[in-house]
Design a protein around this motif. Structure first.
Motif, PDB file in Angstrom:
ATOM      1  N   VAL B 104      35.589  38.659  45.080  1.00 30.52           N
ATOM      2  CA  VAL B 104      35.870  39.718  44.104  1.00 30.52           C
ATOM      3  C   VAL B 104      34.744  39.935  43.094  1.00 30.52           C
ATOM      4  O   VAL B 104      34.559  41.053  42.610  1.00 30.52           O
ATOM      5  CB  VAL B 104      37.209  39.449  43.378  1.00 30.52           C
ATOM      6  N   GLN B 105      33.987  38.878  42.779  1.00 24.08           N
ATOM      7  CA  GLN B 105      33.023  39.009  41.684  1.00 24.08           C
ATOM      8  C   GLN B 105      31.689  39.622  42.115  1.00 24.08           C
ATOM      9  O   GLN B 105      30.612  39.133  41.759  1.00 24.08           O
ATOM     10  CB  GLN B 105      32.819  37.637  41.035  1.00 24.08           C
ATOM     11  N   VAL B 114      39.397  43.969  46.803  1.00 26.52           N
ATOM     12  CA  VAL B 114      39.988  42.710  47.243  1.00 26.52           C
ATOM     13  C   VAL B 114      41.505  42.742  47.105  1.00 26.52           C
ATOM     14  O   VAL B 114      42.035  43.206  46.091  1.00 26.52           O
ATOM     15  CB  VAL B 114      39.410  41.537  46.435  1.00 26.52           C
TER      16      VAL B 114
ATOM     17  N   ALA C  96      39.221  36.692  32.090  1.00 23.79           N
ATOM     18  CA  ALA C  96      39.889  37.646  32.967  1.00 23.79           C
ATOM     19  C   ALA C  96      40.708  36.915  34.026  1.00 23.79           C
ATOM     20  O   ALA C  96      41.114  37.523  35.011  1.00 23.79           O
ATOM     21  CB  ALA C  96      38.867  38.565  33.618  1.00 23.79           C
ATOM     22  N   LEU C 100      42.871  39.155  36.402  1.00 20.12           N
ATOM     23  CA  LEU C 100      42.508  39.117  37.825  1.00 20.12           C
ATOM     24  C   LEU C 100      43.716  38.731  38.675  1.00 20.12           C
ATOM     25  O   LEU C 100      44.070  39.433  39.634  1.00 20.12           O
ATOM     26  CB  LEU C 100      41.358  38.129  38.059  1.00 20.12           C
ATOM     27  N   VAL C 114      41.039  45.232  44.484  1.00 23.14           N
ATOM     28  CA  VAL C 114      40.553  44.808  43.173  1.00 23.14           C
ATOM     29  C   VAL C 114      39.051  44.564  43.209  1.00 23.14           C
ATOM     30  O   VAL C 114      38.536  43.954  44.143  1.00 23.14           O
ATOM     31  CB  VAL C 114      41.291  43.530  42.730  1.00 23.14           C
ATOM     32  N   VAL C 115      38.374  45.035  42.167  1.00 28.33           N
ATOM     33  CA  VAL C 115      36.932  44.839  42.049  1.00 28.33           C
ATOM     34  C   VAL C 115      36.638  43.800  40.967  1.00 28.33           C
ATOM     35  O   VAL C 115      37.554  43.225  40.377  1.00 28.33           O
ATOM     36  CB  VAL C 115      36.237  46.178  41.735  1.00 28.33           C
ATOM     37  N   ALA C 116      35.380  43.560  40.698  1.00 23.96           N
ATOM     38  CA  ALA C 116      34.986  42.518  39.749  1.00 23.96           C
ATOM     39  C   ALA C 116      35.540  42.786  38.345  1.00 23.96           C
ATOM     40  O   ALA C 116      35.870  43.918  37.998  1.00 23.96           O
ATOM     41  CB  ALA C 116      33.466  42.419  39.686  1.00 23.96           C
ATOM     42  N   ALA C 117      35.639  41.742  37.550  1.00 21.76           N
ATOM     43  CA  ALA C 117      36.151  41.861  36.191  1.00 21.76           C
ATOM     44  C   ALA C 117      35.146  42.573  35.296  1.00 21.76           C
ATOM     45  O   ALA C 117      33.938  42.428  35.449  1.00 21.76           O
ATOM     46  CB  ALA C 117      36.446  40.471  35.635  1.00 21.76           C
ATOM     47  N   SER C 119      32.867  45.329  33.116  1.00 15.79           N
ATOM     48  CA  SER C 119      32.116  46.568  33.324  1.00 15.79           C
ATOM     49  C   SER C 119      31.487  46.641  34.710  1.00 15.79           C
ATOM     50  O   SER C 119      31.358  47.740  35.264  1.00 15.79           O
ATOM     51  CB  SER C 119      31.054  46.740  32.234  1.00 15.79           C
ATOM     52  N   ALA C 120      31.091  45.510  35.304  1.00 12.97           N
ATOM     53  CA  ALA C 120      30.586  45.561  36.681  1.00 12.97           C
ATOM     54  C   ALA C 120      31.667  46.127  37.588  1.00 12.97           C
ATOM     55  O   ALA C 120      31.399  46.938  38.480  1.00 12.97           O
ATOM     56  CB  ALA C 120      30.173  44.163  37.150  1.00 12.97           C
ATOM     57  N   ASN C 124      31.849  49.482  39.893  1.00 11.91           N
ATOM     58  CA  ASN C 124      32.124  49.329  41.324  1.00 11.91           C
ATOM     59  C   ASN C 124      33.404  50.042  41.760  1.00 11.91           C
ATOM     60  O   ASN C 124      33.513  50.482  42.906  1.00 11.91           O
ATOM     61  CB  ASN C 124      32.189  47.843  41.694  1.00 11.91           C
TER      62      ASN C 124
END
Lengths: 157, 157, 157, 157, 157, 157, 157, 157
Positions: B104-105, B114, C96, C100, C114-117, C119-120, C124
């Motif tokens: 996910v990161q 994900v 997060a 998450l 789900v994408v990264a925690a 602002s990234a 995304n």
């Protein structure tokens, strides 16, 4: 590129600020090195090329530092049989838990040797690389002893 | 390979046992699919080829399931601009904490979507793929409504 | 509201400060979008309405960003069969980890990607939405290639 | 439905196996109750109806038990101003870390009172409900004292 | 002390800075309350006295906020059958993971209802207390509806 | 009760099954001991009495083992100035993360010395108690040396 | 060195800044002490010497504070049968999770008693040492009572 | 002992059951090795001797596997400048979180290269050792290529 014993790869320009510690430590030991920025996810072909040509270019040890879902060390390792040392870098909000687990939990068959998170790890990656090179280099072995003596003399700053 | 809307990639044969749930769910919706085993670390060139040729082969969505330092979804994503859905699989001793964070990161620029860890995620990856396909396929949209109705009728088994 | 391809929902005004990154990225691609603030817990009926009417209003992808016990993406997903992308936002004291797990661990039947925690992930999420739209839009597919080229050219800033 | 003081909601049939402990404990105290299965994600409208009509139906306390991204207690709380008690249930691979954080980290404004994970929590949810009812019911207050005495006499089984 | 419906206990003077939010929220609802500082570990007898005499003094709900190995809510609960609401407070270096687990994982028989960590939880503890009091107080029930309406009107600040 | 150097307290009958290892190890050293079951939450007055009278009864070290929100060691410590050793016991679903943090994160002023989780800790708690007693007992100091020699001779079973 | 009842060891000069709290607290009680800096990894022979000669030099309790992979307390314990108290110190990026687990999870046979992380633990380590010394020193036992009274009087600052 | 290129150290007899995988893999490559059991905490002098004499005895790489507060790799590293590879072994109740953090978070100056937890890591430690030896041994480099080919051929078992 000139021939270097150690290739240091940083996953991004901001990762480079930490990985420069690896270079500084290698320089202290007089070990030839090159530092490159390459992202496993944004520049996968560049990473593959760097890794797959490293041995024939004379590289002996690879150090890779990255954060988040840190695939850089593993991606390098998947394209070379040279020893790869991974440095998990810290980013918010998971500290280095994400980069540590992403770097260390490599599947059976493709090893990465992982050091501490952050700048302590960046220094130790260089030291581990020097230790590896010292197996056949008595002069480096002596320098390592000298470095350790310095640590003891400093009473563990 | 024949032309398939969804490509399902499992990181190993043992991962395949969970990812078969993705296929079963896709079949329920009548969505064409192919299931392949490819390891991001042991078969990086195979992974690159699968990903980089997917769009021209007619693949519309990629689902990738892997455990440990699960780079599979991210590695696929780094070689395609098709949507990639990652399924973090559980292994001992970290459960799915390692595979979840590794999947996910993803860094800014290369997205992976994900779903939940393990078999619930394998099913949901298929459903998410069908939802994506349903944007331009009213028939799939209706089947999704029907599937949801089934969930409600089952009083949440 | 005008017809938009992507609906971006932020769980609160403070979440909006991060989710604006999603909008900026969508704008770069010229993708029509709308940004709304709606709390799954404080405004459940508003969330239900936004989600359940999205498809008929022409929305094709939903992006939802929230923190803490982040139910927003899941709540949206429970009321639509459009693809929903979740962005876990960071808050103290759990970083997060709470958002998450609350966003990604959806039960079998109701998917969220789900994408990264942080602002990234906000960036995304937009890219994943564009990838989804690009399946049937060759022009967007080309823009994605161009965007990727930019990432490579920047040597992974 | 008949008029009940406590409504116990389980997120799925498998969750019900644990939440039956709540009912058993309520029965010991002679507190009227009803047990229903309703999924926040698969049956959001059912959950909304259960919660929003609870007070007018005479319900005084709601207990909700769910696992994974456990939104059930929070979803109930978003549709009622009755006290809602959440029970985080354990599932693989995250144990109850996902359900605990998903249940307890409610945003400012919409409270849920969370008890221990699993069957200990299912029992304690009932006891907390009885304590709440005991504020205006001296007979229940006495029974609680008697129950506590039993715990002491058992020398902490 | 005068007769109060809600007793708010803070584990230390620094905890008090957060728990004052509980008082402010109770005041908004016009609920009588008292705020005391008492440490489960440094003042166990004071804690025991506060808890064991609370019911006879007319207290109806107890709110306890503490950090680290936060035993305060559990210690109060062990000496009363009134409902006890726990607020896990954050401290370095474990954030609120230590206080959350110490407060929520109560053994079978002695319940505590736990709200979110930190100031969100301090507010929600008050709201949960008001919800409990509202069961028999139609005026408070109306004020809760009004409060919720405010949250909705504010579009989830 | 007879006069004993070490008091071993288990939080429940099931905890006793692990804490019996503490007793066995103490017996090996010929250290007088008593084992009692007392729950910090179900029997707070019993715990207070055990702790507050321990010194005058001749107890020199207290060992307390408990699981979940393990307050036992801290509760004992709050009522005595004798050294208290805590053993975090494992229970599902949090392993011993909850009991470890609940036992070790004591606030400034009230110390508990915590050993490893589970049966290794139960043995080590006894050894730490013997080490404490050995300060003024040369015979115990010699037995400890002998025990260590045994560990070395066994080549670390 | 002069004869001291308590030896306080800090793993590095930066650790010393926290461990000075241990010394301050010992001084309040008039307990003789010495503070040394010694790194388990950089100065293993120094650590071995400090530990193995401690008992014959009259040391009665050892306190060791270190961060990261904090082996200091365990390394001391492996070379002495005196009681060793470990203080896990916090460093980025893992807070004190690394130092806590590294210090507390000692294997069967070699005990360390661990207190809270950081400065609270540094103070409590001193208190635990004083409690140990108080077993045979009625004057220290009285001072401990006086110290506790101070904590109560301060209403838990 | 005969002269061996790799020394494999297991922290206990039970750890040996996993570390035997390291030996098996080394044997596949025809790399001379010795396997010893030595506990960092129970046999610190033995560990020191093994490490400090390793280089003069011809050892080139050290592999150390241990669980819990796994100090073995770090203790070996503190007494040698040969490269040390650490394998974090899993034990209940913390899985390998304790052994991973205890092994990887080495302080600046004393490096350890850490591989995956458990048997995957035991195999990878051998592979990393072989990679290190392959720097100056073209025959080993070829065998590594052959081994990788086997992994690819097996389609990632």
């Amino acid at each position: 590129m000139r021939k270097c014993a150690v290739m240091v790869v940083a996953g991004s320009r901001s990762d480079l600020q930490v990985m420069i510690e690896t270079q500084k430590t290698l320089e202290w030991f007089g070990v030839t090195n090159e530092v490159v920025v390459a992202s496993a996810h944004r520049q996968p072909d560049r990473v593959r090329q760097l890794a797959s040509k490293a041995r024939e270019r004379g590289v002996q040890v690879i150090v890779a530092g990255a954060g988040m879902a840190a695939h850089l060390a593993g991606a390098m390792a998947s394209h070379t049989t040279l020893p790869v040392i991974g440095v998990p870098l810290a980013t918010e909000p998971f500290g280095a838990l994400d980069s540590l687990l992403s770097t260390v939990q490599m599947p059976r068959g493709i090893p990465v040797g992982v050091v501490a998170a952050g700048s302590a790890g960046a220094v130790n990656a260089a030291l581990l690389a020097v230790e590896i090179l010292s197996i056949r280099d008595a002069s480096l072995a002596r320098k390592l002893e000298q470095y350790r003596k310095g640590l003891r003399g400093n009473r563990a700053k």
